[in-house]
Every structure is written in C-alpha cells, then in structure tokens.
Motif scaffolding. Sequence first.
Motif, PDB file in Angstrom:
ATOM      1  N   TYR A  33       0.854  -1.182   0.000  1.00  0.00           N
ATOM      2  CA  TYR A  33       0.000   0.000   0.000  1.00  0.00           C
ATOM      3  C   TYR A  33       0.893   1.236   0.000  1.00  0.00           C
ATOM      4  CZ  TYR A  33      -3.516   3.431   1.188  1.00  0.00           C
ATOM      5  OH  TYR A  33      -4.338   4.525   1.157  1.00  0.00           O
ATOM      6  N   MET A  34       0.880   1.980  -1.088  1.00  0.00           N
ATOM      7  CA  MET A  34       1.801   3.099  -1.258  1.00  0.00           C
ATOM      8  C   MET A  34       1.269   4.005  -2.354  1.00  0.00           C
ATOM      9  SD  MET A  34       4.803   1.012  -3.360  1.00  0.00           S
ATOM     10  CE  MET A  34       5.703   2.467  -3.916  1.00  0.00           C
ATOM     11  N   SER A  35       1.795   5.222  -2.395  1.00  0.00           N
ATOM     12  CA  SER A  35       1.498   6.093  -3.516  1.00  0.00           C
ATOM     13  C   SER A  35       2.390   5.697  -4.689  1.00  0.00           C
ATOM     14  CB  SER A  35       1.726   7.559  -3.140  1.00  0.00           C
ATOM     15  OG  SER A  35       3.089   7.807  -2.861  1.00  0.00           O
ATOM     16  N   VAL A  36       1.891   5.915  -5.898  1.00  0.00           N
ATOM     17  CA  VAL A  36       2.646   5.541  -7.096  1.00  0.00           C
ATOM     18  C   VAL A  36       2.727   6.730  -8.032  1.00  0.00           C
ATOM     19  CG1 VAL A  36       2.023   3.111  -6.949  1.00  0.00           C
ATOM     20  CG2 VAL A  36       0.585   4.657  -8.279  1.00  0.00           C
ATOM     21  N   THR A  37       3.793   6.760  -8.821  1.00  0.00           N
ATOM     22  CA  THR A  37       4.002   7.811  -9.802  1.00  0.00           C
ATOM     23  C   THR A  37       3.974   7.195 -11.196  1.00  0.00           C
ATOM     24  OG1 THR A  37       6.380   7.523  -9.479  1.00  0.00           O
ATOM     25  CG2 THR A  37       5.317   9.315  -8.269  1.00  0.00           C
ATOM     26  N   GLU A  38       3.910   8.053 -12.194  1.00  0.00           N
ATOM     27  CA  GLU A  38       3.765   7.567 -13.566  1.00  0.00           C
ATOM     28  C   GLU A  38       4.953   6.719 -13.998  1.00  0.00           C
ATOM     29  OE1 GLU A  38       3.231  11.225 -15.594  1.00  0.00           O
ATOM     30  OE2 GLU A  38       1.198  11.565 -14.808  1.00  0.00           O
ATOM     31  N   ASP A  39       6.185   7.134 -13.626  1.00  0.00           N
ATOM     32  CA  ASP A  39       7.352   6.351 -14.035  1.00  0.00           C
ATOM     33  C   ASP A  39       7.402   5.000 -13.328  1.00  0.00           C
ATOM     34  OD1 ASP A  39       7.867   7.471 -11.578  1.00  0.00           O
ATOM     35  OD2 ASP A  39       9.824   8.304 -12.099  1.00  0.00           O
ATOM     36  N   LEU A  40       6.942   4.959 -12.083  1.00  0.00           N
ATOM     37  CA  LEU A  40       6.909   3.685 -11.372  1.00  0.00           C
ATOM     38  C   LEU A  40       5.895   2.743 -12.013  1.00  0.00           C
ATOM     39  CD1 LEU A  40       7.887   2.019  -8.911  1.00  0.00           C
ATOM     40  CD2 LEU A  40       5.973   2.990  -7.636  1.00  0.00           C
ATOM     41  N   VAL A  41       4.732   3.273 -12.372  1.00  0.00           N
ATOM     42  CA  VAL A  41       3.713   2.444 -13.021  1.00  0.00           C
ATOM     43  C   VAL A  41       4.214   1.934 -14.364  1.00  0.00           C
ATOM     44  CG1 VAL A  41       1.395   2.456 -14.022  1.00  0.00           C
ATOM     45  CG2 VAL A  41       1.803   3.540 -11.810  1.00  0.00           C
ATOM     46  N   ASP A  42       4.890   2.800 -15.109  1.00  0.00           N
ATOM     47  CA  ASP A  42       5.473   2.366 -16.380  1.00  0.00           C
ATOM     48  C   ASP A  42       6.442   1.210 -16.161  1.00  0.00           C
ATOM     49  OD1 ASP A  42       6.444   2.549 -19.189  1.00  0.00           O
ATOM     50  OD2 ASP A  42       8.247   3.310 -18.210  1.00  0.00           O
ATOM     51  N   ALA A  43       7.246   1.281 -15.104  1.00  0.00           N
ATOM     52  CA  ALA A  43       8.236   0.228 -14.838  1.00  0.00           C
ATOM     53  C   ALA A  43       7.568  -1.106 -14.520  1.00  0.00           C
ATOM     54  CB  ALA A  43       9.143   0.653 -13.690  1.00  0.00           C
ATOM     55  N   VAL A  44       6.501  -1.090 -13.739  1.00  0.00           N
ATOM     56  CA  VAL A  44       5.896  -2.361 -13.324  1.00  0.00           C
ATOM     57  C   VAL A  44       4.989  -2.960 -14.390  1.00  0.00           C
ATOM     58  CG1 VAL A  44       6.025  -1.716 -10.889  1.00  0.00           C
ATOM     59  CG2 VAL A  44       3.917  -1.269 -12.157  1.00  0.00           C
ATOM     60  N   LEU A  45       4.666  -2.179 -15.429  1.00  0.00           N
ATOM     61  CA  LEU A  45       3.861  -2.744 -16.511  1.00  0.00           C
ATOM     62  C   LEU A  45       4.682  -3.634 -17.436  1.00  0.00           C
ATOM     63  CD1 LEU A  45       1.492   0.206 -17.489  1.00  0.00           C
ATOM     64  CD2 LEU A  45       0.960  -1.856 -16.194  1.00  0.00           C
ATOM     65  N   LEU A  46       6.009  -3.633 -17.267  1.00  0.00           N
ATOM     66  CA  LEU A  46       6.898  -4.570 -17.968  1.00  0.00           C
ATOM     67  C   LEU A  46       6.756  -4.457 -19.480  1.00  0.00           C
ATOM     68  CD1 LEU A  46       6.294  -7.731 -15.730  1.00  0.00           C
ATOM     69  CD2 LEU A  46       7.923  -5.864 -15.383  1.00  0.00           C
ATOM     70  N   HIS A  47       6.820  -3.219 -19.989  1.00  0.00           N
ATOM     71  CA  HIS A  47       6.752  -3.015 -21.431  1.00  0.00           C
ATOM     72  C   HIS A  47       7.956  -3.648 -22.116  1.00  0.00           C
ATOM     73  CE1 HIS A  47       3.361  -0.301 -21.407  1.00  0.00           C
ATOM     74  NE2 HIS A  47       3.931   0.456 -20.497  1.00  0.00           N
TER      75      HIS A  47
END
Length: 595
Positions: free
Chosen positions: A307-321
């Motif tokens: 449970y944490m706040s997330v930023t756009e770059d972090l979300v991009d990283a975990v989407l495993l593009h």
Amino acid sequence: MSNEVGGNSQVRNLVQARAIHGDVNFHVASAATEELAGPVPGLPRELRRLFGRAAEVAEARGRLEDGDAEGAAAVVVTGPPGIGKSAVALHLARLVAPAYPDGQFHVDLSLAAESGRPADLVQALLDVLRPGGGALHDAPAGRLAQLRADLGDKRVLLLIDDVVDEGALLDVLQLDGPFAVVCTSRARLSGLTGLVHLIELGRLPDRHGEDLVRAVAGPDRLTDVQVSTLTEACAGHPLALHIAAAHLARRPKADVDRYLEDITDPDHGVHALRAGQRALEPVLERSFAALDPAQAEVFTTLGILPYMSVTEDLVDAVLLHDQQDEDHTSQVQTAAELLDALFEFCLIEQIDEDRYVFHEVLYRFARRKSAEITGERRMNVIRNACLMMSLRTRAAAESIGFMDEAATVPAQANTEVLRELEADRPGAVALTELAREHEVWEPLVHLAGQLTGLLWNGGHWTDLSRVHQCLHDAGTSSGAADWTMTALHNLALAAGQLGDSARAVELFQQCAEVAYESGDPQRMHFAELSAGTLLLNVGRPGDAIPSLRNGLRFWRLSEDTRTLGTRLVGPRSGLSRPGPDSPGRAVHAQQPQSL
C-alpha cells in the motif's frame, strides 16, 4: 391515466414499468405533498439515515429548488463504488420532490444494461414517461424528439442511477423544459464540468463513520475503541462500515477484535466484508468489469505492490513493457493515461500532479485481484518497482544543490526535491520488505543502499531499522557477508538512536564476529570501535576500553589517521544525528554504512 407526463394532479397511483430498459418507477405527485411529511411513491424509500453528507446535499438542494424554471437543473453524484452515491442522490431527490409537482421518476440504468452495453438513456426515460406503452421511433433522433415533447412543459424530477455515457446525458440536458435531473455515476463525467452541479463523494469523516457504525450495530455492541478501530479499518467507506457493523450486530457472540483483523487483512479483507447476502466485493467487481484490458492490467498490477502512492514512471516500470516497442517517453505517457483513466473511473485517488494512491478498501480489492499474477511476472513487477524507486531516490538525492561553494545555503529547488523524497519514503521502505518476502535480493540491495543516507539524514530510525533488517535477511539467506555486516552496523546505529543501547552493542558485536569469520579485520575493528564508543557514551568505560584498545595496533599499521585520532582523543558525542555543527561528525564510527 394519460401516457403523457402530468395529467390529473389527484392521481396518486404508483405505476411500475419493467421494460427491457430496467426497473422504473412512475408517479404523478399530488400538489398537497409535503416535504418529508409523507412518502414520495415515485421514488424508492430511504432505508436508513444519511450520515456526513449534509453540506453536499444542502448546496445541491438549493440549486434544484431555486434554479431557472425555464431550463433543466442537473446534479451528478460521483465517487468510488460503495461510497454512498445512490443514498445521497435519493435523499436529495426526496427533499426536492415537492418542487416538481408534475411527477418524480426513478430509473436504474445498471438494471437496464444488456450484454455489458450501456443502456439507452433516452429510451429508458421514454419507457418510464409513457408507462402505458406506445410506439417509439426506431431512430435515435426520433426518440429524442419524443422525449423533448414529453418534457417540454412539465416540471418533473428524474432520478437516474448509474449513468456512464456523458453524451447521452448531455443530449437530455440540452432539451428545453423545467425538469430536473439527479443522477449517479461510477465515473467522474469530467466532460460535463461546468454544465452540471457535480458532487464528488469521498470517505466519511471519522465522526460520521462512527455514528453510522453505532446506528447499525446498536449502542452497546461495540466499545468506543472498537467503533473507532472499525471506522479506521474501513477508512470511512460507508458500505464497508454498514456491512461490518451489520455482521457484528447479528453475531453478538463473535469476537470483535478477531473480525477487525479479518477485514483489514490485505489479501482477504474485502472478501470478509459480508453480512447475510450483502457483500462489498460484488459491488467493487462491477466497477472493475467496466475497465478495458489495459486499465484492468494496471489496476491488478498495482495490487502486487504494498500500500503506497505511485508515480507515472513507477507504473510504467511495473507494466513490464517491451523496451523495443516504443520509446521511454511514450511508455510513460501511456502509463499516465491509464492512471488518469482509473482516476476518471473513481478507482484511484490523485494526491499530487504525478502521484496517485488507492483508497484502502480498493487497495485490498486490487491486491485480491493481483493474486492471479504469479511466478516470474510477479517477481519482475517487484524487481522493477525496487529498481525504479532506487533510481528515483538516487536522482533526487543527486539533484539537491546549494547556492554557494561552501554548500551552506540550500538551493530553493531543494524544497520540492525533499518533498518528493518524503512522499516516496513510505513506499520505498515497504518495497524492501516486499522484496525480502519474495527473495528478490539484488534489487532489494540496490534500494537499501540508496535509502540509507536518506533515512539517516532524516532521522527515520525505525524505517532505517526496517530496511536493514531486510538487508540482513538478504545477506544471511544468500551468504553475502558484506550485506550482513552493513545491515548489522546500521541496525546497531538505529537501535542506539531509538534508545536501546544494549541491543546496539549486541549488534555491533555480531557485526565484528561476522567480519572476523569473513577475514575482514577492518570491518571487525570498526565494529568494535563503534561498540566501544557507544559504551563510553552510556557510562560503561570498563566495558568500552578493551574494545577500543583491541584495534589500536591495527589502525596504526593501516595508517588510518582519522580513526586513530578518534581512538586517542576519544569520542566527542553520542549517537545523535550529525548536523552542520555537530561534533559527532568527527566520529565516523557512528555514521551509517552504505553498500
């Protein structure tokens, strides 16, 4: 009775029309109907008192009762699933019903949807306005013309649940007539801003949440502490509060504290929120089902993280593009758009320009959904999250600057950098614990290394201890003595700062033992120096001198004049956090160790 709206004002019959467009109520109200003095048959009955929404209802009520009689007045209630949108809309509609004497009508579009497609709002309204049937135009434009004719001179109130199509609602609002619309939506309907009065519901304040719990559970079922704990556990979510209180009210022998543990369990808490045939999870599932595959992937993937706040770059990283598919800027933009979509659907909260966080109840639901992600993909999400957080921490720390060469005047930009570091800190610390749980060692070590200085300089001793306990477990599990020694040293520093000197000395001694077994005399004597320094500072010179004397020959041979000077002169301060004028800065044995 006429098919048209209005008719004889003395007609009091309730007509229910169950057409393919849903469950609809029709009523032609009596002119003698009094506010709150009697029922409003055309609208559903309020089953319980409304808590904590008085300000929102009062403002909207004024707009509906004092609006321009020549044009439609519209109120849209939005918010996360289960937050009480329908209850607020119904309460508001019943309050203003006397101002619309030509009739009140209720349409639930969630019942009208077919095969996952949004209901046709115009046709649903025609069905309720013409309960006796009658031919409707086949073409959308023809049906809209019929609706315009029906509403053109009638002061009626339309209560519409679960609007999902901005365009369809806008078509209705553009019709001339003195009618009013009160509707709910799972989406924010941002495109209608400025055209309707928007009520965005959030969590209930604690006081009102506690009132709701007592009203449902009864005055004696829970102690004041338990009421407060339950309100906190449900994070002010009205449906969760109601279900939890109802469950306990009907089970007087149930252990309240155990139930509170069940509903806050991050993996199963949402499933535990059920009372009889009423449950929270199906309500959340309906909102999740409205997401497209890419949006659902983001929602589910974020449930893997703590449970944490997330930023756009972090979300991009975990989407495993696939890094070869498109450039990094485009990938981050895609992540930003997906986060904004979840925000539009009221499934995530925006707390800063580039920062989002789940409501606690929605986080537990996302975590439950994320259980389907297993194996290598789950490990890669954790790995990438740790590495991205490491990069963010390092970049922020390196960007801290000063206005002068002596580095005594901080740059004005530091305020924003420090704010970002502080916002990242809770999530970064929690990520180290998640990495430990899944034995993702290398990214854990990278993140711990970047966090150590930040936590030390900020005086976050408990967080420093949490991070280095994870590093210690990484070292012992993988046989990496360097990791273990660094962790033990920093754990000892944190224990000393937290006032547990005995534990700090024990940890320094363990660090010395690991260094000795690893053939690292410098680390061994350094740990002994740290232990001796601490013992002197707590008034135990008899225990300190042997440790300090033991390494004297080593420091002379190694020509480490700084450490040797420390031993000969003696420690000049305790374990306080070093500052610009702190003599503790000279005692480098009391500084954190990084990897």
